[in-house]
Design an enzyme around this catalytic site. Structure first.
Site, PDB file in Angstrom:
ATOM      1  N   LYS A 201     -11.006 -25.519  25.525  1.00 16.99           N
ATOM      2  CA  LYS A 201     -10.917 -25.355  26.984  1.00 16.99           C
ATOM      3  C   LYS A 201      -9.500 -24.980  27.418  1.00 16.99           C
ATOM      4  CE  LYS A 201     -11.050 -25.288  31.187  1.00 16.99           C
ATOM      5  NZ  LYS A 201     -11.846 -25.368  32.374  1.00 16.99           N
ATOM      6  N   CYS A 255      -6.252 -24.454  37.469  1.00 16.30           N
ATOM      7  CA  CYS A 255      -6.619 -24.329  36.057  1.00 16.30           C
ATOM      8  C   CYS A 255      -5.586 -23.533  35.291  1.00 16.30           C
ATOM      9  CB  CYS A 255      -7.978 -23.650  35.966  1.00 16.30           C
ATOM     10  SG  CYS A 255      -9.152 -24.366  37.114  1.00 16.30           S
TER      11      CYS A 255
HETATM   12  N1  SAJ Z   1      -4.819 -13.510  38.461  1.00 16.33           N
HETATM   13  C1  SAJ Z   1      -3.884 -12.509  38.284  1.00 16.33           C
HETATM   14  N2  SAJ Z   1      -4.255 -11.400  37.580  1.00 16.33           N
HETATM   15  C2  SAJ Z   1      -5.511 -11.253  37.039  1.00 16.33           C
HETATM   16  C3  SAJ Z   1      -6.452 -12.281  37.222  1.00 16.33           C
HETATM   17  C4  SAJ Z   1      -6.084 -13.417  37.933  1.00 16.33           C
HETATM   18  O1  SAJ Z   1      -2.739 -12.594  38.739  1.00 16.33           O
HETATM   19  O2  SAJ Z   1      -5.759 -10.215  36.436  1.00 16.33           O
HETATM   20  C5  SAJ Z   1      -4.474 -14.730  39.230  1.00 16.33           C
HETATM   21  C6  SAJ Z   1      -5.399 -14.998  40.416  1.00 16.33           C
HETATM   22  O3  SAJ Z   1      -5.013 -14.272  41.545  1.00 16.33           O
HETATM   23  C7  SAJ Z   1      -5.237 -16.502  40.588  1.00 16.33           C
HETATM   24  C8  SAJ Z   1      -5.031 -16.994  39.159  1.00 16.33           C
HETATM   25  O4  SAJ Z   1      -4.654 -15.857  38.398  1.00 16.33           O
HETATM   26  O5  SAJ Z   1      -4.094 -16.824  41.341  1.00 16.33           O
HETATM   27  C9  SAJ Z   1      -6.223 -17.648  38.511  1.00 16.33           C
HETATM   28  O6  SAJ Z   1      -7.422 -17.024  38.914  1.00 16.33           O
HETATM   29  P1  SAJ Z   1      -8.616 -16.634  37.932  1.00 16.33           P
HETATM   30  O7  SAJ Z   1      -9.642 -15.978  38.760  1.00 16.33           O
HETATM   31  O8  SAJ Z   1      -8.108 -15.894  36.760  1.00 16.33           O
HETATM   32  O9  SAJ Z   1      -9.118 -18.027  37.351  1.00 16.33           O
HETATM   33  P2  SAJ Z   1      -9.459 -19.480  38.015  1.00 16.33           P
HETATM   34  O10 SAJ Z   1      -8.233 -20.329  37.907  1.00 16.33           O
HETATM   35  O11 SAJ Z   1     -10.075 -19.330  39.337  1.00 16.33           O
HETATM   36  O12 SAJ Z   1     -10.566 -20.011  36.973  1.00 16.33           O
HETATM   37  C10 SAJ Z   1     -10.231 -20.189  35.622  1.00 16.33           C
HETATM   38  C11 SAJ Z   1     -11.312 -19.540  34.728  1.00 16.33           C
HETATM   39  N3  SAJ Z   1     -10.870 -19.477  33.346  1.00 16.33           N
HETATM   40  C12 SAJ Z   1     -10.915 -18.322  32.640  1.00 16.33           C
HETATM   41  O13 SAJ Z   1     -11.286 -17.278  33.093  1.00 16.33           O
HETATM   42  C13 SAJ Z   1     -10.467 -18.398  31.208  1.00 16.33           C
HETATM   43  C14 SAJ Z   1     -12.608 -20.345  34.830  1.00 16.33           C
HETATM   44  O14 SAJ Z   1     -13.577 -19.828  33.945  1.00 16.33           O
HETATM   45  C15 SAJ Z   1     -12.340 -21.818  34.508  1.00 16.33           C
HETATM   46  O15 SAJ Z   1     -13.517 -22.600  34.658  1.00 16.33           O
HETATM   47  C16 SAJ Z   1     -11.321 -22.324  35.511  1.00 16.33           C
HETATM   48  O16 SAJ Z   1     -10.124 -21.570  35.339  1.00 16.33           O
HETATM   49  C17 SAJ Z   1     -11.076 -23.808  35.256  1.00 16.33           C
HETATM   50  O17 SAJ Z   1     -11.565 -24.638  36.053  1.00 16.33           O
HETATM   51  O18 SAJ Z   1     -10.489 -24.151  34.229  1.00 16.33           O
END
Ligand code: SAJ
Length: 406
Positions: A201, A255
């Site tokens: 995880k 996360c």
């Molecule tokens: N972000 C970027 N660039 C990207 C993608 C995201 O800067 O290309 C930023 C987003 O704007 C945001 C942050 O990263 O601020 C995180 O957003 P996210 O959409 O990537 O992920 P979370 O935090 O909403 O959810 C993640 C997910 N993990 C993965 O994709 C590996 C989700 O599946 C998990 O369940 C969740 O964390 C968790 O609860 O752990």
């Protein structure tokens, strides 16, 4: 009967989903206000499909209370923050929840931890709580880890369709817990031991954090030498084995901006790439603030109060502000004693920061320079309203001539 402990972003949808798939569920949360809201027939956050699922679960008999229940299975889904100083996981909420469970659980019960924890946490922090109550693990009480994987913004769909991991040191318990999750989960469910499940995880979120940090670093290199990072990434991603994520104004949420620190905290001399990546991501709000000053200088603007940040949440189309890059940027601004930035987010109805607006039109009327911090659908659908404004677009969504990028 299943008692879900913690009715937040993960616990609530999980309780509802199980309930609508024939499992008898009682949800427990120590927050009286939250339980009262649910019992008044209202959900506590916005998420696609959540309200409909909630109504179905109410019909199926789900119950919410502040009391811990006597149950066969407990699902613990409480927050696991990190200690800002040591970077290690702070398992205090998990420990407190398990302590309460121990007061009411019958012999033979299974305790499933869904909260994200670093490898070894369940052994180090949860096992002693159970044993201190005179229970033998594997005989009186069974332990498992079923780390959640759903993404805010698409939680209900992902809860149904994502593959899952179940960690249990006793394979029979692994199978039992797998059968419970298979009541609703249409993805593949893999069983392994607890420590491997804990590690997977944290590694999944770390993979994403490191990849985003790489994209952010590329953005800085491209900015320094006048190249278009989006074009560079787009072309690189046409290679069959390259998949670079997108740069942005920072990484928020509970996360990806938190979990990788657990590895840095536990393995400081080994987790070097992860440490640097987290620092790169954490530095992005400051990078954006510097871009704002640079652009103001270029445009001959001197009044920061004519600059507005669009978006307060940690990402698009959610109402969650935890670790939000905009909040980090505002904090940084305060540290530099340069307050005055205006702020607006369609998902945040309450006043949470200074100079906050509650309508897009009022916000736009008050500023000459808009910084797109979050790519909510609202702004994508109203791009024409940015005409005539200076725009710093941190997500490459604005096609207006002269738009600045990070
Ligand atoms: N972000 C970027 N660039 C990207 C993608 C995201 O800067 O290309 C930023 C987003 O704007 C945001 C942050 O990263 O601020 C995180 O957003 P996210 O959409 O990537 O992920 P979370 O935090 O909403 O959810 C993640 C997910 N993990 C993965 O994709 C590996 C989700 O599946 C998990 O369940 C969740 O964390 C968790 O609860 O752990």
């Amino acid at each position: 009967m299943v008692n879900v402990i913690g009715l937040g972003y993960i616990g609530l949808p999980t309780a509802l989903m199980m309930s609508t798939h024939g499992v008898k569920v009682i949800g427990t949360d120590y927050n009286h206000e939250l339980v009262a809201t649910l019992n008044a027939g209202k959900t506590t956050f916005k998420e696609d499909g959540l309200d409909a699922l909630f109504q179905d679960a109410l019909k199926a008999g789900v119950k919410f209370t502040t009391e811990y229940q006597s149950a066969d299975t407990y699902i613990v889904s409480v927050p696991t923050p990190y200690d800002k100083f040591s970077k290690k996981v702070d398992a205090c909420y998990v420990v407190a929840a398990v302590r309460e469970v121990m007061k009411v659980c019958p012999k033979g019960a299974t305790v499933v931890i869904e909260s994200t924890v670093s490898p070894g946490t369940i052994e180090k922090s949860v096992r002693p709580v159970i044993e201190a109550n005179g229970f033998a693990i594997g005989e009186d009480i069974h332990l498992a880890h079923a780390p959640e994987r759903i993404i805010p913004g698409n939680m209900v769909y992902e809860l149904l369709h994502n593959n899952r991991t179940i960690g249990a040191d006793d394979p029979a318990i692994g199978e039992k817990v797998k059968a419970l999750y298979a009541s609703f989960c249409q993805g593949e469910i893999v069983t392994t031991d607890i420590k491997t499940a804990e590690m997977t995880k944290v590694v999944e979120n770390t993979f994403r954090a490191v990849n985003i940090a790489f994209a952010n670093e590329l953005a800085k290199i491209c900015r320094h030498d006048d190249m278009d990072v989006y074009e560079v990434i787009r072309i690189c991603n046409m290679h069959p084995r390259v998949n670079i994520l997108q740069p942005g104004p920072g990484v928020g949420g509970h996360c990806i901006s938190v979990d990788p620190w657990f590895l840095v905290g536990d393995y400081p001399s080994l987790a070097k790439v992860i440490d640097e990546s987290m620092k790169t991501n954490d530095g992005m709000p400051d990078f954006v603030l510097n871009r704002i000053y640079e652009i103001m200088k270029e445009k001959g603007m001197t009044d920061i109060s004519r600059v507005g940040l669009y978006g307060l949440t940690y990402k698009e189309n959610v109402d969650d502000m935890r670790e939000s890059p905009t909040l980090q940027l505002l904090e940084s601004q305060e540290r530099h004693l340069a307050t005055g930035l205006k702020v607006y987010d369609p998902f945040i109805e309450k006043d949470v920061v200074k100079n906050q607006y509650h309508s897009l039109d009022d916000f736009l009327a008050a500023v000459d320079f808009v910084v797109i911090m979050v790519k909510h659908n609202e702004i994508k659908e109203n791009m024409d309203k940015l005409a005539g404004k200076v725009v710093l677009d941190c997500h490459n969504i604005c096609k207006q001539e002269g738009t600045y990028r990070i």
